[in-house]
Write a protein that holds these residues in place. Structure first.
Motif, mmCIF file in Angstrom:
data_model
loop_
_atom_site.group_PDB
_atom_site.id
_atom_site.type_symbol
_atom_site.label_atom_id
_atom_site.label_comp_id
_atom_site.label_asym_id
_atom_site.label_seq_id
_atom_site.Cartn_x
_atom_site.Cartn_y
_atom_site.Cartn_z
ATOM 1 N N CYS A 1 0.835 -1.201 0.000
ATOM 2 C CA CYS A 1 0.000 0.000 0.000
ATOM 3 C C CYS A 1 0.874 1.257 0.000
ATOM 4 O O CYS A 1 1.999 1.244 0.482
ATOM 5 C CB CYS A 1 -0.899 0.029 1.239
ATOM 6 N N ILE B 1 -1.658 6.295 2.198
ATOM 7 C CA ILE B 1 -2.916 5.613 2.556
ATOM 8 C C ILE B 1 -2.818 5.042 3.967
ATOM 9 O O ILE B 1 -3.737 5.170 4.779
ATOM 10 C CB ILE B 1 -3.240 4.498 1.536
ATOM 11 N N ASP C 1 -5.001 6.261 7.253
ATOM 12 C CA ASP C 1 -5.818 5.308 8.009
ATOM 13 C C ASP C 1 -5.468 5.378 9.501
ATOM 14 O O ASP C 1 -6.363 5.394 10.365
ATOM 15 C CB ASP C 1 -5.580 3.888 7.484
#
Length: 362
Positions: A45, A49, A53
């Protein structure tokens, strides 16, 4: 036409891996590094991101914290939709403590000044300051709330803080230690861990009556402590010699039955008996004074455990001695005639104290 406020929400989703790092005091950046290190699946990822999160999770945790500090309100709040199962898990995680950190916290008074000086505890226990502060604040908050509640500590902790039974029992003992200001900071006691003190306090709570004049059960019954003065008779010459003879005879039989014919052990207890016996009775006699109560663990170590360790008596030998000491005290002639309540008071005191000594003897 009036205005209407509408709030649309979903059940709160908690990543408990991130939550654990948050309560352990990790920053967002540190948390990201730890998550990537542990979870191979997130390595593909984009870092932005992952960062977003974690930041969203941290934002929710910071908003949740005001309810976690008073968990019974977590069920009443409307900001988050949280299941009962999740509430229990969140609260249990938030109130978990590091036993080494809590041991150090109990070495000091729970003052505002101490809260600002948690860096030393953080360095000593290799724990982040934020985590130390959470544990410090949790304990102080529990004590503050309990001060305003009537009834048993354990029940109030379970109900008000929504903690599982085992964790509530641990906090009951920790609160008891803090409220009675037991001195755990002496260098000679540094080998003892938090579980040793929790065990000893639970022995006291189970076996010694609490005061009826207070609305919480963390104060010893003063009349009960004063009754320990009756045990002083066991130190008088006319009784101590006979008690010694009975104890050593009983120990010889136990050692023989266990096929442990250790003459050295009997010789040592023969030499130490009067000093050890007077120490045990003196400690009982002094417990009605608050200062002496604070020094209970230190007194047990310095006046009983240390002399036994100095001559290399092992735990099993000390256990046999304490057991025979208790049993044979009831057989000393004329004590029960002069003091009818002696046996009951002695057992209440000595069962607890001997269990504490055995726990501390390592």
């Amino acid at each position: 036409m009036g205005t209407v406020d509408v709030c649309i929400g979903n059940n709160l989703i908690i990543d408990f891996d991130i939550f654990s790092l948050w309560i352990d005091g990790f920053t967002i950046e540190q948390c990201k590094t730890e998550i990537v290190k542990k979870d191979l699946s997130v390595r593909n990822c984009k870092e932005t991101i992952i960062f977003r999160d974690i930041m969203d999770n941290y934002h929710n945790f910071n908003r949740l914290e005001q309810y976690l500090q008073i968990p019974c309100r977590l069920r009443e709040q409307l900001m988050f939709q949280v299941s009962e199962e999740m509430i229990e898990k969140l609260v249990q995680c938030y109130y978990q403590y590091n036993p080494y950190v809590m041991r150090e916290i109990l070495n000091h008074k729970l003052t505002h000044k101490q809260r600002k000086d948690l860096d030393d505890i953080a360095d000593k226990t290799e724990t982040r300051v934020r985590s130390c502060r959470r544990q410090f604040d949790n304990l102080r908050q529990i004590i503050r709330i309990l001060d305003d509640l009537k009834g048993p500590i354990l029940r109030n902790i379970e109900e008000y803080f929504c903690l599982p039974r085992s964790l509530a029992e641990d906090y009951t003992a920790i609160v008891f230690l803090a409220r009675n200001q037991f001195d755990l900071s002496k260098r000679k006691l540094s080998y003892l861990v938090l579980d040793d003190f929790i065990y000893c306090v639970n022995q006291m709570i189970s076996n010694w009556p609490m005061s009826n004049s207070f609305e919480h059960d963390s104060d010893f019954n003063r009349d009960f402590l004063l009754s320990f003065k009756e045990l002083k008779i066991l130190s008088e010459k006319e009784f101590i010699d006979e008690h010694k003879r009975l104890v050593l005879h009983g120990m010889a039989k136990v050692l023989n039955n266990n096929m442990t014919k250790d003459c050295r052990c009997l010789i040592l207890f023969d030499e130490l008996f009067k000093d050890l016996s007077r120490s045990l009775i003196d400690i009982a006699y002094s417990l009605n004074h608050s200062k002496d109560m604070k020094d209970l663990f230190f007194d047990l170590f310095e006046r009983f455990i240390e002399p036994c360790k100095d001559v290399k008596l092992i735990k099993n030998e000390v256990t046999i001695f304490l057991d025979e000491y208790r049993k044979k005290a009831h057989l000393v002639p004329d004590i029960s005639k002069e003091y009818p309540k002696f046996s009951h008071t002695f057992d209440k005191y000595f069962t607890t104290i001997s269990n504490c000594i055995i726990q501390m003897y390592h």
